[in-house]
Scaffold this active site. Structure first.
Site, PDB file in Angstrom:
ATOM      1  N   ASP A   1       3.548  34.954 -12.106  1.00  0.00           N
ATOM      2  CA  ASP A   1       4.119  35.497 -13.343  1.00  0.00           C
ATOM      3  C   ASP A   1       3.027  35.467 -14.421  1.00  0.00           C
ATOM      4  OD1 ASP A   1       7.169  35.827 -14.628  1.00  0.00           O
ATOM      5  OD2 ASP A   1       5.664  35.129 -16.069  1.00  0.00           O
TER       6      ASP A   1
ATOM      7  N   HIS B   1      10.065  28.416 -16.944  1.00  0.00           N
ATOM      8  CA  HIS B   1       9.754  27.794 -18.246  1.00  0.00           C
ATOM      9  C   HIS B   1      10.650  26.596 -18.560  1.00  0.00           C
ATOM     10  CE1 HIS B   1       6.912  30.867 -19.203  1.00  0.00           C
ATOM     11  NE2 HIS B   1       7.815  31.836 -19.237  1.00  0.00           N
TER      12      HIS B   1
ATOM     13  N   ASP C   1       5.584  40.639 -14.308  1.00  0.00           N
ATOM     14  CA  ASP C   1       5.353  41.097 -15.675  1.00  0.00           C
ATOM     15  C   ASP C   1       3.881  41.216 -16.046  1.00  0.00           C
ATOM     16  OD1 ASP C   1       5.280  38.349 -15.442  1.00  0.00           O
ATOM     17  OD2 ASP C   1       6.679  37.944 -17.081  1.00  0.00           O
TER      18      ASP C   1
ATOM     19  N   HIS D   1       3.214  34.658 -17.400  1.00  0.00           N
ATOM     20  CA  HIS D   1       3.364  33.514 -18.310  1.00  0.00           C
ATOM     21  C   HIS D   1       3.208  32.218 -17.519  1.00  0.00           C
ATOM     22  CE1 HIS D   1       5.834  36.861 -19.974  1.00  0.00           C
ATOM     23  NE2 HIS D   1       5.192  36.518 -21.073  1.00  0.00           N
TER      24      HIS D   1
END
Ligand SMILES: [Zn+2]
Length: 308
Positions: free
Chosen positions: A163, A126, A244, A165
């Protein structure tokens, strides 16, 4: 085949405060499982070096590095955003986390190791060129990619990010670089709440509905990632390995299983085998439910080792 397992004790000292999901137990859970299953005995454990400022400046602005250093507290905590918390040891952990990926690239390009798994924190995908966010300080994988391009002269590399996200930082850093193909699957709409860029020759974003399970995930990989990856013929494959999206991980709603993470790892290894002499540099991102994180990291690394 032997693969490198690159980490550093400093990564355990990055303290995010009581109750934070991104904590040192994540690394310990993976290492405990690798020890218990005997996997640690057949990996080459390597201590991550510290990243250099020169290596960071390939992907981050000088202002970003200065801001982080200025914000880092000598005691207690500093909050960079509602989720991203640093303490006195966080920057040294971050330097090891990014340095791990640089070391992985050197080992794998130099053919000392076919592949490497960087078991590090803080995570990185991120972090944008100019800002930390979402638990991420430096964009570890981007630092490694830039090192492969600039130091080793690779001309085409792929970054695959499973991931849950979206890897907004990696996307932002390489958005205009045709040497880097970025492929991502992610729950959407969801954190980081940025709008993913339109797909392009160097970008395959595949948003997944919150109700997505194995079938939707595997279709996204098979139908949207793999044809583009195989056409692109990367010389090295980087993996933002976040676990995740697992059904046991309450960080997201997407519900994948151990078998899905094993399967996607096999698909990635297949791409690397075709054009990259099997060269994979995989970097831990998310994954917060400790049992599924450790199990899926083990399955992932077994695939990198050619053990199934
Ligand atoms: Zn994540």
């Amino acid at each position: 085949m032997t693969i490198a397992y690159i980490s550093h004790r400093e990564c355990l000292r990055h303290d995010t405060g009581e109750g934070h999901p991104e904590n040192a137990r994540r690394i310990s859970a993976i290492e405990d499982r690798f020890l218990a299953t005997g996997l640690l005995d057949v990996l080459r454990y390597i201590d991550a070096p510290e990243v250099t400022e020169h290596q960071l400046l390939r992907v981050h602005t000088a202002e970003h590095l200065e801001t982080l250093d200025a914000m880092a507290p000598t005691s207690g905590y500093a909050r960079l955003d509602p989720d991203t918390i640093i303490s006195s040891d966080s920057m040294s952990a971050a330097r090891r986390a990014a340095g791990a990926v640089v070391a992985a690239v050197d080992l794998v390009v130099g053919a000392d190791m076919e592949s490497a798994f960087c078991c590090v924190r803080p995570p990185g995908h991120h972090a944008e060129s100019h800002r930390a966010m979402g638990f991420c300080l430096y964009n570890n994988i981007a630092v490694g990619v830039a090192h492969a391009l600039e130091e080793h002269g690779l001309e085409k590399v792929a970054v695959v990010d499973f991931d849950v996200h979206q890897g907004n930082g990696t996307e932002e850093i390489f958005q205009n670089d045709d040497r880097v193909l970025f492929c991502s699957t992610f729950q959407h709409p969801f954190f980081p709440f940025t709008t993913p860029l339109e797909n392009a020759a160097n970008r395959v974003n595949v948003p997944l509905d919150a109700t997505a399970k194995s079938a939707e995930f595997r279709a996204a990989i098979s139908e949207q990632w793999l044809p583009v990856l195989n056409d692109f013929q990367p010389q090295m494959v980087f993996v933002s390995a976040g676990f995740d999206a697992h059904q046991d991980d309450d960080m997201s709603y997407v519900s994948l299983t151990d078998a899905d993470f094993h399967w996607v790892s096999e698909q990635i290894a297949g791409v690397a085998a075709k054009s990259a002499s099997g060269r994979i540099v995989s970097v831990l991102e998310g994954g917060y439910e400790l049992d599924s994180l450790a199990r899926c990291a083990e399955l992932h690394v077994r695939v990198l080792m050619g053990l199934h």
